[in-house]
Design a protein around this motif. Structure first.
Motif, PDB file in Angstrom:
ATOM      1  N   VAL A 134      51.072 135.737  77.869  1.00 20.38           N
ATOM      2  CA  VAL A 134      52.391 136.302  77.564  1.00 20.38           C
ATOM      3  C   VAL A 134      53.272 136.136  78.810  1.00 20.38           C
ATOM      4  O   VAL A 134      53.242 136.984  79.704  1.00 20.38           O
ATOM      5  CB  VAL A 134      52.304 137.795  77.168  1.00 20.38           C
ATOM      6  CG1 VAL A 134      53.689 138.326  76.789  1.00 20.38           C
ATOM      7  CG2 VAL A 134      51.329 137.999  76.020  1.00 20.38           C
ATOM      8  N   PRO A 135      54.039 135.070  78.891  1.00 20.36           N
ATOM      9  CA  PRO A 135      54.868 134.857  80.087  1.00 20.36           C
ATOM     10  C   PRO A 135      55.886 135.968  80.342  1.00 20.36           C
ATOM     11  O   PRO A 135      56.082 136.394  81.471  1.00 20.36           O
ATOM     12  CB  PRO A 135      55.561 133.520  79.787  1.00 20.36           C
ATOM     13  CG  PRO A 135      54.631 132.818  78.856  1.00 20.36           C
ATOM     14  CD  PRO A 135      54.072 133.908  77.987  1.00 20.36           C
ATOM     15  N   ILE A 136      56.563 136.431  79.275  1.00 17.15           N
ATOM     16  CA  ILE A 136      57.641 137.422  79.434  1.00 17.15           C
ATOM     17  C   ILE A 136      57.459 138.536  78.409  1.00 17.15           C
ATOM     18  O   ILE A 136      57.285 138.266  77.218  1.00 17.15           O
ATOM     19  CB  ILE A 136      59.032 136.771  79.230  1.00 17.15           C
ATOM     20  CG1 ILE A 136      59.266 135.636  80.243  1.00 17.15           C
ATOM     21  CG2 ILE A 136      60.133 137.820  79.358  1.00 17.15           C
ATOM     22  CD1 ILE A 136      60.537 134.831  79.966  1.00 17.15           C
ATOM     23  N   GLN A 137      57.550 139.783  78.873  1.00 20.92           N
ATOM     24  CA  GLN A 137      57.539 140.932  77.971  1.00 20.92           C
ATOM     25  C   GLN A 137      58.830 141.723  78.149  1.00 20.92           C
ATOM     26  O   GLN A 137      59.061 142.338  79.201  1.00 20.92           O
ATOM     27  CB  GLN A 137      56.328 141.839  78.238  1.00 20.92           C
ATOM     28  CG  GLN A 137      56.394 143.229  77.598  1.00 20.92           C
ATOM     29  CD  GLN A 137      56.516 143.219  76.075  1.00 20.92           C
ATOM     30  OE1 GLN A 137      56.129 142.253  75.423  1.00 20.92           O
ATOM     31  NE2 GLN A 137      57.051 144.277  75.514  1.00 20.92           N
ATOM     32  N   ILE A 138      59.673 141.679  77.132  1.00 20.58           N
ATOM     33  CA  ILE A 138      60.865 142.532  77.070  1.00 20.58           C
ATOM     34  C   ILE A 138      60.727 143.363  75.799  1.00 20.58           C
ATOM     35  O   ILE A 138      60.620 142.811  74.705  1.00 20.58           O
ATOM     36  CB  ILE A 138      62.165 141.706  77.038  1.00 20.58           C
ATOM     37  CG1 ILE A 138      62.290 140.838  78.298  1.00 20.58           C
ATOM     38  CG2 ILE A 138      63.380 142.629  76.932  1.00 20.58           C
ATOM     39  CD1 ILE A 138      63.499 139.920  78.300  1.00 20.58           C
ATOM     40  N   ASN A 139      60.705 144.664  75.935  1.00 20.29           N
ATOM     41  CA  ASN A 139      60.448 145.542  74.796  1.00 20.29           C
ATOM     42  C   ASN A 139      61.413 145.271  73.648  1.00 20.29           C
ATOM     43  O   ASN A 139      62.621 145.125  73.844  1.00 20.29           O
ATOM     44  CB  ASN A 139      60.568 147.008  75.213  1.00 20.29           C
ATOM     45  CG  ASN A 139      59.463 147.426  76.167  1.00 20.29           C
ATOM     46  OD1 ASN A 139      58.468 146.727  76.338  1.00 20.29           O
ATOM     47  ND2 ASN A 139      59.636 148.568  76.801  1.00 20.29           N
ATOM     48  N   ALA A 140      60.862 145.226  72.441  1.00 16.58           N
ATOM     49  CA  ALA A 140      61.648 144.982  71.234  1.00 16.58           C
ATOM     50  C   ALA A 140      61.065 145.795  70.091  1.00 16.58           C
ATOM     51  O   ALA A 140      59.921 146.255  70.156  1.00 16.58           O
ATOM     52  CB  ALA A 140      61.645 143.493  70.877  1.00 16.58           C
ATOM     53  N   GLY A 141      61.871 145.994  69.053  1.00 16.77           N
ATOM     54  CA  GLY A 141      61.369 146.652  67.855  1.00 16.77           C
ATOM     55  C   GLY A 141      61.451 148.167  67.906  1.00 16.77           C
ATOM     56  O   GLY A 141      61.777 148.769  68.932  1.00 16.77           O
ATOM     57  N   THR A 142      61.148 148.779  66.762  1.00 13.76           N
ATOM     58  CA  THR A 142      61.270 150.239  66.628  1.00 13.76           C
ATOM     59  C   THR A 142      60.016 150.991  67.067  1.00 13.76           C
ATOM     60  O   THR A 142      60.092 152.176  67.390  1.00 13.76           O
ATOM     61  CB  THR A 142      61.578 150.604  65.168  1.00 13.76           C
ATOM     62  OG1 THR A 142      60.561 150.041  64.318  1.00 13.76           O
ATOM     63  CG2 THR A 142      62.925 150.053  64.743  1.00 13.76           C
ATOM     64  N   ALA A 143      58.872 150.320  67.087  1.00 18.48           N
ATOM     65  CA  ALA A 143      57.637 151.011  67.472  1.00 18.48           C
ATOM     66  C   ALA A 143      57.708 151.493  68.913  1.00 18.48           C
ATOM     67  O   ALA A 143      57.134 152.539  69.257  1.00 18.48           O
ATOM     68  CB  ALA A 143      56.433 150.089  67.281  1.00 18.48           C
ATOM     69  N   MET A 144      58.421 150.755  69.761  1.00 18.48           N
ATOM     70  CA  MET A 144      58.546 151.149  71.163  1.00 18.48           C
ATOM     71  C   MET A 144      59.678 152.152  71.380  1.00 18.48           C
ATOM     72  O   MET A 144      59.855 152.651  72.490  1.00 18.48           O
ATOM     73  CB  MET A 144      58.738 149.917  72.050  1.00 18.48           C
ATOM     74  CG  MET A 144      57.532 148.992  72.048  1.00 18.48           C
ATOM     75  SD  MET A 144      57.572 147.825  73.407  1.00 18.48           S
ATOM     76  CE  MET A 144      56.151 146.790  72.994  1.00 18.48           C
ATOM     77  N   GLY A 145      60.423 152.433  70.330  1.00 16.96           N
ATOM     78  CA  GLY A 145      61.426 153.492  70.391  1.00 16.96           C
ATOM     79  C   GLY A 145      62.466 153.269  71.472  1.00 16.96           C
ATOM     80  O   GLY A 145      62.955 152.156  71.688  1.00 16.96           O
ATOM     81  N   GLU A 146      62.815 154.349  72.173  1.00 22.02           N
ATOM     82  CA  GLU A 146      63.853 154.298  73.200  1.00 22.02           C
ATOM     83  C   GLU A 146      63.502 153.332  74.325  1.00 22.02           C
ATOM     84  O   GLU A 146      64.393 152.834  75.026  1.00 22.02           O
ATOM     85  CB  GLU A 146      64.113 155.705  73.750  1.00 22.02           C
ATOM     86  CG  GLU A 146      65.274 155.828  74.712  1.00 22.02           C
ATOM     87  CD  GLU A 146      66.633 155.496  74.088  1.00 22.02           C
ATOM     88  OE1 GLU A 146      67.585 155.292  74.856  1.00 22.02           O
ATOM     89  OE2 GLU A 146      66.745 155.448  72.836  1.00 22.02           O
ATOM     90  N   ALA A 147      62.207 153.060  74.511  1.00 14.82           N
ATOM     91  CA  ALA A 147      61.810 152.095  75.541  1.00 14.82           C
ATOM     92  C   ALA A 147      62.400 150.718  75.250  1.00 14.82           C
ATOM     93  O   ALA A 147      62.735 149.972  76.171  1.00 14.82           O
ATOM     94  CB  ALA A 147      60.287 152.011  75.628  1.00 14.82           C
ATOM     95  N   THR A 148      62.549 150.364  73.986  1.00 17.02           N
ATOM     96  CA  THR A 148      63.195 149.096  73.632  1.00 17.02           C
ATOM     97  C   THR A 148      64.645 149.092  74.094  1.00 17.02           C
ATOM     98  O   THR A 148      65.135 148.103  74.650  1.00 17.02           O
ATOM     99  CB  THR A 148      63.138 148.865  72.107  1.00 17.02           C
ATOM    100  OG1 THR A 148      61.804 148.524  71.745  1.00 17.02           O
ATOM    101  CG2 THR A 148      64.072 147.742  71.673  1.00 17.02           C
ATOM    102  N   THR A 149      65.327 150.199  73.889  1.00 15.57           N
ATOM    103  CA  THR A 149      66.743 150.258  74.233  1.00 15.57           C
ATOM    104  C   THR A 149      66.951 150.303  75.750  1.00 15.57           C
ATOM    105  O   THR A 149      67.760 149.546  76.288  1.00 15.57           O
ATOM    106  CB  THR A 149      67.401 151.491  73.583  1.00 15.57           C
ATOM    107  OG1 THR A 149      66.923 151.632  72.245  1.00 15.57           O
ATOM    108  CG2 THR A 149      68.904 151.349  73.542  1.00 15.57           C
ATOM    109  N   MET A 150      66.199 151.162  76.416  1.00 11.51           N
ATOM    110  CA  MET A 150      66.400 151.350  77.857  1.00 11.51           C
ATOM    111  C   MET A 150      65.759 150.257  78.705  1.00 11.51           C
ATOM    112  O   MET A 150      66.238 149.951  79.794  1.00 11.51           O
ATOM    113  CB  MET A 150      65.855 152.710  78.277  1.00 11.51           C
ATOM    114  CG  MET A 150      66.823 153.848  78.048  1.00 11.51           C
ATOM    115  SD  MET A 150      68.316 153.727  79.084  1.00 11.51           S
ATOM    116  CE  MET A 150      67.734 154.498  80.596  1.00 11.51           C
ATOM    117  N   GLN A 151      64.637 149.701  78.257  1.00  7.00           N
ATOM    118  CA  GLN A 151      63.963 148.666  79.038  1.00  7.00           C
ATOM    119  C   GLN A 151      64.191 147.282  78.434  1.00  7.00           C
ATOM    120  O   GLN A 151      63.466 146.359  78.738  1.00  7.00           O
ATOM    121  CB  GLN A 151      62.460 148.937  79.128  1.00  7.00           C
ATOM    122  CG  GLN A 151      62.057 149.849  80.283  1.00  7.00           C
ATOM    123  CD  GLN A 151      62.154 151.313  79.911  1.00  7.00           C
ATOM    124  OE1 GLN A 151      62.994 152.032  80.410  1.00  7.00           O
ATOM    125  NE2 GLN A 151      61.292 151.770  79.029  1.00  7.00           N
ATOM    126  N   GLY A 152      65.184 147.179  77.563  1.00  6.23           N
ATOM    127  CA  GLY A 152      65.464 145.901  76.931  1.00  6.23           C
ATOM    128  C   GLY A 152      66.938 145.702  76.672  1.00  6.23           C
ATOM    129  O   GLY A 152      67.652 145.090  77.452  1.00  6.23           O
TER     130      GLY A 152
END
Length: 455
Positions: free
Chosen positions: A199-217
């Motif tokens: 996995v070269p790049i991980q940027i949080n996506a989707g609803t399962a990660m919740g607010e982490a997707t929004t704040m860390q993505g």
């Protein structure tokens, strides 16, 4: 992330239960509360208030000829349970004199009249507090709503790009990597992929990660494209910055540089932590919690014994130099907690003195002793306590001056979910422009119509 201390009003009687003015023997009683309790939630914070702040403050007031006593009201329940109870107490003029709230609640509470600008409650002393000179303007933004300061920041955090130096070495990438554009991130991802990194790049996506997707993505990328989720009372719809943001997701997940399945798993974020620790992820966008609480060699949930040697970190670049918000080359997002005054306090002057004392340099140095180190809002304190913490120093000195915050309004959580859904769609194969258009339709329904949306 910094542990968020939210305000509890459970079981509180009317604030400032006292009589007299504290002079010539008159007694003043103040109450202070936060979502912390000895032996339980945020225990260290509770102990600090009860065992250090209160006796020291009472002693200082006594030296000024005032008879002031302070009572700490602890609690430790779910944050949303706090918020509901606190709202009811503030609405009816009850609750503690000094209270902690999550920074994301500030605008909502201000709009409802539950809290007021500090200067309106405590007078000129609120604006002339010495600590403001030590708090970066970007961090002051956490406590500011409609141009007025409603609270003092308790602490904050910042987001950066983490990378595995060992994997970078094998891919021919530098150990002091600092990308200056999104294309450089994608180029690094391509080299990592060629060298066999799963996995070269991980940027949080989707609803399962919740607010982490929004704040860390989404939000740091949106800032890097020159956009904000809300600006000038208008919500950002299918704008070019949002299309650019979702376009990067499309290049990562459609281009085989990220794992789209990981974004759909219920424990996907935790799994991403574990995979990074195991050397299976090359680049990860996260907050300082990742360094302190995830890959920490001693106490992390996914400890890396060689963290200090193997993990590098870099600022998040704008899409291109100078194209970020405020014309910045680099961007970040921060969260944090606030400490404020109850507008119904019977002793607002002394209540502000207590509030300011809890965030004095002396108090913060004491609070962060014995392994409780964190990024405080004060630069003077951070320079001293973070001396042995390179990542936290990096965030304090280089990231906080250019950071941004979520809009502190009631509807934001719904907007956040819609953004998460947009990233999920792109990770699942939907074109970025289509996902942006679909997001705008949802957004108009959330925020009261197209008139409140700028596209």
């Amino acid at each position: 992330m910094v542990a968020v201390l939210t305000a509890s009003a459970l079981g509180l009687a009317a604030c400032g239960q006292s009589s007299g003015d504290g002079g010539e023997g008159g007694a003043i009683e103040l109450t202070i509360t936060q979502n912390a309790i000895a032996g339980g939630k945020n225990a260290a914070a509770a102990d600090h208030i009860a065992n250090w702040v209160i006796p020291k403050f009472e002693e200082a007031q006594k030296a000024k000829g005032k008879n002031v006593t302070v009572r700490f009201i602890p609690s430790g329940v779910d944050d949303e349970q706090y918020k509901t109870k606190l709202s009811l107490d503030l609405k009816s003029g009850k609750g503690a004199d000094v209270i902690d709230i999550d920074g994301i609640w500030a605008g909502e509470f201000a709009e409802a009249g539950y809290i007021k600008p500090l200067a309106e409650v405590a007078g000129p002393a609120a604006d002339s507090w010495e600590g403001w000179q030590q708090i970066p303007e970007a961090v002051q933004g956490l406590a500011t709503f409609n141009g007025k300061k409603y609270a003092l920041p308790i602490g904050t955090d910042g987001r950066v790009l983490y990378f595995n130096k060992t994997l970078f070495g094998k891919a021919g990438l530098p150990a002091d990597w600092q990308p200056t554009s999104w294309q450089e991130i994608l180029d690094a991802g391509a080299k990592l992929k060629s060298s066999g990194v799963p996995v070269p790049i991980q940027i949080n996506a989707g609803t399962a990660m919740g607010e982490a997707t929004t704040m860390q993505g989404v939000l740091p990328l949106l800032a890097g494209a020159g956009g904000e989720v809300q600006r000038d009372d208008k919500w950002t719809g299918a704008s070019q910055p949002l299309k650019d943001t979702l376009g990067l997701y499309q290049k990562v997940y459609g281009g085989g540089l990220g794992d789209p399945k990981l974004q759909q798993e219920a424990k996907g974020r935790d799994k991403s932590f574990q995979q990074f620790a195991e050397g299976k992820i090359g680049i990860l966008l996260e907050g300082d919690y990742f360094w302190r609480g995830v890959v920490n060699p001693k106490t992390g949930v996914a400890p890396m014994t060689d963290r200090d040697q193997a993990v590098g970190y870099a600022k998040i670049p704008a899409i291109e130099p100078g194209k970020g918000i405020r014309g910045q080359d680099f961007v970040s997002m921060s969260g944090g907690a606030l400490r404020t005054l109850n507008p119904s306090s019977k002793h607002p002057k002394e209540a502000f003195e207590l509030l300011a004392f809890t965030l004095s340099a002396e108090a913060l140095k004491e609070e962060t002793k014995d392994g409780n180190v964190r990024i405080t809002p004060r630069s003077d304190v951070n320079k001293e306590i973070l001396a042995g913490e390179p990542l936290l120093t990096f965030i304090s000195e280089q990231v906080l001056p250019l950071t941004a915050y979520r809009p502190p309004v009631a509807v934001y959580p719904q907007v956040s979910v819609a953004l998460q859904e947009a990233t999920a769609a792109v990770a699942g194969g939907t074109a970025a422009d289509q996902a942006a258009a679909d997001y705008q339709k949802k957004l108009e329904g959330i925020v009261g119509g197209a008139n409140n949306v700028a596209s």
